[in-house]
Design a protein around this motif. Structure first.
Motif, PDB file in Angstrom:
ATOM      1  N   PRO A 248       0.832  -1.202   0.000  1.00  0.00           N
ATOM      2  CA  PRO A 248       0.000   0.000   0.000  1.00  0.00           C
ATOM      3  C   PRO A 248       0.871   1.259   0.000  1.00  0.00           C
ATOM      4  N   GLY A 249       0.211   2.397  -0.011  1.00  0.00           N
ATOM      5  CA  GLY A 249       0.909   3.662   0.203  1.00  0.00           C
ATOM      6  C   GLY A 249       0.996   4.558  -1.014  1.00  0.00           C
ATOM      7  N   HIS A 250       0.380   5.740  -0.886  1.00  0.00           N
ATOM      8  CA  HIS A 250       0.519   6.771  -1.913  1.00  0.00           C
ATOM      9  C   HIS A 250       0.729   8.158  -1.303  1.00  0.00           C
ATOM     10  N   GLU A 251       0.771   8.240   0.007  1.00  0.00           N
ATOM     11  CA  GLU A 251       1.091   9.496   0.709  1.00  0.00           C
ATOM     12  C   GLU A 251       2.517   9.343   1.213  1.00  0.00           C
ATOM     13  N   MET A 252       3.497   9.737   0.390  1.00  0.00           N
ATOM     14  CA  MET A 252       4.877   9.350   0.657  1.00  0.00           C
ATOM     15  C   MET A 252       5.845  10.537   0.532  1.00  0.00           C
ATOM     16  N   ALA A 253       6.971  10.389   1.201  1.00  0.00           N
ATOM     17  CA  ALA A 253       8.095  11.308   1.030  1.00  0.00           C
ATOM     18  C   ALA A 253       9.378  10.506   1.208  1.00  0.00           C
ATOM     19  N   GLY A 254      10.385  10.910   0.497  1.00  0.00           N
ATOM     20  CA  GLY A 254      11.672  10.227   0.571  1.00  0.00           C
ATOM     21  C   GLY A 254      12.746  11.037  -0.119  1.00  0.00           C
ATOM     22  N   VAL A 255      13.787  10.348  -0.519  1.00  0.00           N
ATOM     23  CA  VAL A 255      14.898  11.011  -1.208  1.00  0.00           C
ATOM     24  C   VAL A 255      15.258  10.215  -2.459  1.00  0.00           C
ATOM     25  N   VAL A 256      15.847  10.905  -3.405  1.00  0.00           N
ATOM     26  CA  VAL A 256      16.324  10.244  -4.619  1.00  0.00           C
ATOM     27  C   VAL A 256      17.478   9.330  -4.249  1.00  0.00           C
ATOM     28  N   GLU A 257      17.370   8.094  -4.648  1.00  0.00           N
ATOM     29  CA  GLU A 257      18.453   7.125  -4.467  1.00  0.00           C
ATOM     30  C   GLU A 257      19.314   7.078  -5.732  1.00  0.00           C
ATOM     31  N   HIS A 258      18.631   7.020  -6.910  1.00  0.00           N
ATOM     32  CA  HIS A 258      19.367   6.964  -8.172  1.00  0.00           C
ATOM     33  C   HIS A 258      18.509   7.491  -9.310  1.00  0.00           C
ATOM     34  N   ASP A 259      19.032   8.487 -10.009  1.00  0.00           N
ATOM     35  CA  ASP A 259      18.401   9.024 -11.206  1.00  0.00           C
ATOM     36  C   ASP A 259      19.384   8.833 -12.354  1.00  0.00           C
ATOM     37  N   PRO A 260      19.164   7.841 -13.206  1.00  0.00           N
ATOM     38  CA  PRO A 260      20.102   7.575 -14.292  1.00  0.00           C
ATOM     39  C   PRO A 260      20.320   8.771 -15.224  1.00  0.00           C
ATOM     40  N   SER A 261      19.341   9.674 -15.301  1.00  0.00           N
ATOM     41  CA  SER A 261      19.491  10.839 -16.175  1.00  0.00           C
ATOM     42  C   SER A 261      20.455  11.855 -15.585  1.00  0.00           C
ATOM     43  N   GLY A 262      20.686  11.781 -14.273  1.00  0.00           N
ATOM     44  CA  GLY A 262      21.565  12.739 -13.611  1.00  0.00           C
ATOM     45  C   GLY A 262      20.906  14.062 -13.278  1.00  0.00           C
ATOM     46  N   GLU A 263      19.617  14.210 -13.588  1.00  0.00           N
ATOM     47  CA  GLU A 263      18.929  15.470 -13.305  1.00  0.00           C
ATOM     48  C   GLU A 263      18.713  15.701 -11.810  1.00  0.00           C
ATOM     49  N   LEU A 264      18.460  14.623 -11.061  1.00  0.00           N
ATOM     50  CA  LEU A 264      18.230  14.745  -9.621  1.00  0.00           C
ATOM     51  C   LEU A 264      19.365  14.048  -8.881  1.00  0.00           C
ATOM     52  N   ALA A 265      20.020  14.793  -8.030  1.00  0.00           N
ATOM     53  CA  ALA A 265      21.156  14.257  -7.276  1.00  0.00           C
ATOM     54  C   ALA A 265      20.678  13.297  -6.196  1.00  0.00           C
ATOM     55  N   PRO A 266      21.478  12.294  -5.878  1.00  0.00           N
ATOM     56  CA  PRO A 266      21.128  11.429  -4.743  1.00  0.00           C
ATOM     57  C   PRO A 266      20.930  12.277  -3.487  1.00  0.00           C
ATOM     58  N   GLY A 267      19.906  11.924  -2.722  1.00  0.00           N
ATOM     59  CA  GLY A 267      19.599  12.662  -1.500  1.00  0.00           C
ATOM     60  C   GLY A 267      18.625  13.803  -1.688  1.00  0.00           C
ATOM     61  N   THR A 268      18.229  14.109  -2.938  1.00  0.00           N
ATOM     62  CA  THR A 268      17.258  15.178  -3.177  1.00  0.00           C
ATOM     63  C   THR A 268      15.935  14.803  -2.517  1.00  0.00           C
ATOM     64  N   PRO A 269      15.389  15.666  -1.634  1.00  0.00           N
ATOM     65  CA  PRO A 269      14.122  15.344  -0.967  1.00  0.00           C
ATOM     66  C   PRO A 269      12.942  15.509  -1.927  1.00  0.00           C
ATOM     67  N   VAL A 270      12.027  14.521  -1.894  1.00  0.00           N
ATOM     68  CA  VAL A 270      10.902  14.536  -2.831  1.00  0.00           C
ATOM     69  C   VAL A 270       9.627  14.011  -2.170  1.00  0.00           C
ATOM     70  N   THR A 271       8.514  14.393  -2.768  1.00  0.00           N
ATOM     71  CA  THR A 271       7.237  13.739  -2.527  1.00  0.00           C
ATOM     72  C   THR A 271       6.711  13.329  -3.891  1.00  0.00           C
ATOM     73  N   LEU A 272       5.537  12.719  -3.924  1.00  0.00           N
ATOM     74  CA  LEU A 272       5.047  12.138  -5.168  1.00  0.00           C
ATOM     75  C   LEU A 272       3.643  12.586  -5.524  1.00  0.00           C
ATOM     76  N   HIS A 273       3.416  12.726  -6.812  1.00  0.00           N
ATOM     77  CA  HIS A 273       2.058  12.756  -7.344  1.00  0.00           C
ATOM     78  C   HIS A 273       1.767  11.291  -7.636  1.00  0.00           C
ATOM     79  N   PRO A 274       0.857  10.655  -6.902  1.00  0.00           N
ATOM     80  CA  PRO A 274       0.744   9.198  -6.945  1.00  0.00           C
ATOM     81  C   PRO A 274       0.016   8.611  -8.145  1.00  0.00           C
ATOM     82  N   ALA A 275      -0.430   9.440  -9.085  1.00  0.00           N
ATOM     83  CA  ALA A 275      -1.199   8.924 -10.220  1.00  0.00           C
ATOM     84  C   ALA A 275      -0.383   8.923 -11.504  1.00  0.00           C
ATOM     85  N   THR A 276      -0.643   7.920 -12.310  1.00  0.00           N
ATOM     86  CA  THR A 276      -0.217   7.947 -13.702  1.00  0.00           C
ATOM     87  C   THR A 276      -1.507   7.995 -14.505  1.00  0.00           C
ATOM     88  N   PHE A 277      -1.489   8.731 -15.587  1.00  0.00           N
ATOM     89  CA  PHE A 277      -2.719   8.979 -16.322  1.00  0.00           C
ATOM     90  C   PHE A 277      -2.882   7.991 -17.458  1.00  0.00           C
TER      91      PHE A 277
END
Length: 165
Positions: free
Chosen positions: A60-89
């Motif tokens: 379960p779970g869609h009310e979440m917060a965490g940090v970037v562990e790995h972004d292969p594109s390099g746009e988001l550095a590891p440790g970047t704090p994030v939350t989520l929009h839990p839907a895909t359209f």
């Protein structure tokens, strides 16, 4: 990785699940905090949320917060704090162009409305599409950021109602 998994009515287990290879186009997050939504409670207490029955193990779970562990594109550095929009359209429908949350074939994290189920974020790691990520200010504690989704729902409700007095 560790995860909470609902197997059916009042059957919640902490389990060790395999950590799959990161799929192309996804970003891996290390989850920190999660809220418990009414839908999560229904899945646990009743084994279903309305017509959506738990038919396979569901994280379960869609009310979440965490940090970037790995972004292969390099746009988001590891440790970047994030939350989520839990839907895909899903698929755009005529007359609903501006309301993608109503499009058929969409999905929501931690939901048995899809087959296979859409796994949620009550796990050590979660792999998501980049468009789901909302970068947080460093000053916002992750514990509070996990409430971003319920806050967004409340603000949307107020907007639809025409405001509050």
């Amino acid at each position: 990785m560790q995860a909470l998994v609902i197997h059916g009515k009042q059957d919640l287990r902490e389990e060790t699940l395999p950590l799959a290879e990161l799929a192309p186009g996804k970003i891996r997050l290390r989850m920190a905090f999660g809220g418990i939504c009414g839908s999560d409670l229904h899945y646990y207490h009743e084994g279903a949320n309305g017509a959506f029955v738990v038919r396979e193990p569901l994280v379960p779970g869609h009310e979440m917060a965490g940090v970037v562990e790995h972004d292969p594109s390099g746009e988001l550095a590891p440790g970047t704090p994030v939350t989520l929009h839990p839907a895909t359209f899903g698929v755009s429908q005529r007359g609903l162009e501006g309301k993608p949350h109503l499009w058929p074939q969409g999905a929501y994290l931690g939901s048995a409305s899809t087959w296979p189920h859409t796994q949620g974020g009550m796990s050590e790691y979660l792999d998501v599409e980049p468009g789901m990520i909302r970068v947080l200010p460093e000053s916002l504690p992750l514990e509070r950021a996990a409430l971003a989704e319920p806050l967004a729902v409340a603000l949307h409700g107020i907007a639809v109602a025409g405001g509050v007095e």
